[in-house]
Design an enzyme around this catalytic site. Structure first.
Site, PDB file in Angstrom:
ATOM      1  N   GLY A 125      -1.092   2.430 -12.200  1.00 27.70           N
ATOM      2  CA  GLY A 125      -2.057   1.605 -11.490  1.00 27.70           C
ATOM      3  C   GLY A 125      -1.872   1.754  -9.984  1.00 27.70           C
ATOM      4  O   GLY A 125      -0.857   2.285  -9.510  1.00 27.70           O
ATOM      5  N   CYS A 126      -2.867   1.272  -9.225  1.00 27.81           N
ATOM      6  CA  CYS A 126      -2.804   1.446  -7.765  1.00 27.81           C
ATOM      7  C   CYS A 126      -1.718   0.563  -7.142  1.00 27.81           C
ATOM      8  O   CYS A 126      -0.909   1.044  -6.339  1.00 27.81           O
ATOM      9  CB  CYS A 126      -4.169   1.183  -7.139  1.00 27.81           C
ATOM     10  SG  CYS A 126      -4.994  -0.300  -7.741  1.00 27.81           S
TER      11      CYS A 126
END
Ligand SMILES: NC(=O)c1ccc[n+]([C@@H]2O[C@H](COP(=O)([O-])OP(=O)(O)OC[C@H]3O[C@@H](n4cnc5c(N)ncnc54)[C@H](OP(=O)(O)O)[C@@H]3O)[C@@H](O)[C@H]2O)c1
Length: 353
Positions: A157-158
Site C-alpha cells: 500500500g502507499c
C-alpha cells in the site's frame, strides 16, 4: 515481453500504461477494462494521443474475458481489492499450465501472511493461492530477493511504502521500541477514482482531516505485520499508532514518524545504517536532517527520507508520490527486478516541476 494491464482506465492503471509504453523491455501491451471493453483507448483516456501505438495489442480496450485468452508474460492488476483476487484466478491456472506467468497486484489481496489479519481488515478470508506459488511482498528495496523469484508480487500500500522504507531498516537493526507514532498525509488520489461525496472538490479543497486513526485503517495491520517480520526476536508485539490524514492536494504522501530508540543510536549511526541499507537503491534519496516535501518527489518513483534524533527518539520524514512509488512505479520496479531489467527502466527518477 507482453504485459496485460487490468483496470487500465483507473489512476494507477493509466499510469502503468504510460510507463510500460516507454519501457524498452515491453513489446506488447494488452489494455483491459471491465467497464469500457471495445471502446477506443484514445477516446476513453483523454491524456492518450489519438495516433495508434504499435505496442498496443488492440487500439480498443479489451474486455476482461477476451484478455484471459490472449498471450501474456506479466499481468499488472490495478483493480480494487478482492476484485483483483477474482481476476487473478484464470491467470493462476495459466501459470500452473505454462509455469511462467507473473501476476503483479496493486491491491491488498496477496499482501498478508496471516489470513486472520487479512480477514479482520478486509471483512472476508484472503484468496487462496495454488500450492507452491511464491508470493513476495513487493517493497522493492527491502525485499529484492523474494521479488526476483516470485510468481505473485503483492505491491505494498502507499502508506506502508513510505512508512516501511523509513522504519523497517531501524526495526531490522533492533534500534526501535514502542510506541511508534506515524502521522501520514495523503493526496486525494490515494482513494482512487470512485465517486463519493467525501472526495468532491468542494468537500476536500481548503480542508484537511485525520481519518481512521489509531489502528482503524487497513494499512495499520499491513505495516505492523511487516515490522514484526523484520523485528529481531519471535512474536514481538509492535505498538504502532497510525494516524492518516487527507490533505487538499491531488498527489503526494508524507509520513512523519516518531519512535523511541535503543541506547547508542545517534544521527550519525542512523545515517550509516541508511547509507548501508540503501547503497544500491537509486530511488531512495537520503536527505539527513532536511525535512523532505512531497513536491520533491512529485511524478517520480523516489522516496526521500530525512531524520533527526532528539531525547532518545527518532523523528523520521518520508515522502513519496502515492501513485508512482506508492503504486504504479513500484509495480514497474518490481517487474524490472523480476524479469532482470535495470531497476530504473521505464521509471522517472526526477520529480516533475
Ligand atoms: N491510488 C493510490 O494511490 C493507490 C496506491 C497504492 C495502491 N492502490 C491500489 O491500486 C488499485 C487501483 O487503484 P486506483 O487508485 O487506480 O483505483 P481507480 O482509479 O478507482 O481504478 C480502479 C479501476 O479498476 C477497475 N474496476 C474493475 N472492477 C471494478 C469494480 N468492481 N469497482 C471499481 N472499479 C473496478 C476500473 O477500471 P475498468 O472499468 O476500466 O476495468 C477502475 O478504473 C486499488 O486496489 C488500490 O487500493 C492505489
Amino acid at each position: 515481453l507482453t504485459a496485460t494491464i487490468l483496470g487500465v482506465t483507473g489512476y494507477t492503471g493509466s499510469l502503468l500504461l504510460r510507463m510500460l509504453l516507454q519501457h524498452s523491455g515491453v513489446d506488447t501491451i494488452v489494455p483491459v477494462s471491465r467497464s469500457r471493453g471495445g471502446e477506443a483507448l484514445a477516446e476513453a483516456l483523454s491524456g492518450f494521443p489519438a495516433t495508434a501505438s504499435l505496442k498496443l495489442a488492440s487500439q480498443s480496450m479489451v474486455s476482461s474475458q477476451d484478455a484471459e485468452g490472449m498471450p501474456t508474460n506479466v499481468v499488472f492488476s490495478a483493480l480494487p481489492h478482492l476484485e483483483s483476487a477474482r481476476a487473478a484466478v484464470p491467470y493462476h491456472k495459466r501459470r500452473l499450465a505454462d509455469g511462467s506467468l507473473v501476476f503483479i497486484d496493486l491491491a491488498a489481496d496477496f499482501r498478508f501472511r496471516d489470513a486472520d489479519v487479512f480477514s479482520a481488515a478486509y471483512g472476508q478470508a484472503p484468496p487462496s493461492v495454488p500450492a507452491d506459488t511464491k508470493v513476495a511482498y513487493g517493497l522493492s528495496e527491502l525485499h529484492r530477493d523474494e521479488v526476483r523469484n516470485a510468481d505473485i508480487i503483492a505491491n505494498p500500500g502507499c502508506y506502508p511504502t513510505a512508512t516501511l522504507l523509513a522504519l523497517l531498516p531501524l526495526a531490522r537493526a533492533g534500534a526501535l521500541s514502542g510506541p511508534i507514532v506515524v502521522n501520514a498525509m495523503s493526496g486525494i488520489t490515494g482513494a482512487g477514482g470512485k465517486l463519493a461525496a467525501d472526495y468532491l472538490f468542494n468537500n476536500r479543497s481548503e480542508n484537511a482531516k485525520a481519518y481512521a486513526p489509531g489502528s482503524a485503517h487497513r494499512h495499520h495491520p499491513e505495516i505492523v505485520e511487516q515490522l514484526r517480520a523484520g523485528w529481531p526476536g519471535a512474536d514481538v508485539e509492535v505498538d504502532l499508532i497510525f494516524v492518516p490524514h487527507l490533505v487538499p492536494m491531488r498527489r503526494g504522501l508524507a509520513a512523519s514518524i516518531v519512535a523511541p530508540l535503543g541506547r547508542g543510536w545517534s544521527d550519525a549511526a542512523i545515517a550509516q545504517l541508511f547509507a548501508d541499507t540503501y547503497r544500491d537503491a537509486p530511488f531512495i534519496k537520503l536527505v539527513a536532517d532536511r525535512v523532505p516535501a512531497t513536491a520533491d518527489v512529485w511524478g517520480s518513483n523516489r522516496c526521500d527520507i530525512g531524520w533527526r534524533v532528539e531525547r532518545g527518539r527518532v523523528l523520521l520524514f518520508s515522502v513519496i508520490d502515492n501513485l508512482i512509488k506508492g503504486a504504479a512505479g513500484q509495480a514497474v520496479q518490481n517487474f524490472n527486478l523480476r524479469f532482470g531489467f535495470d531497476e530504473t527502466s521505464g521509471l522517472p527518477l526526477q520529480a516533475e516541476a
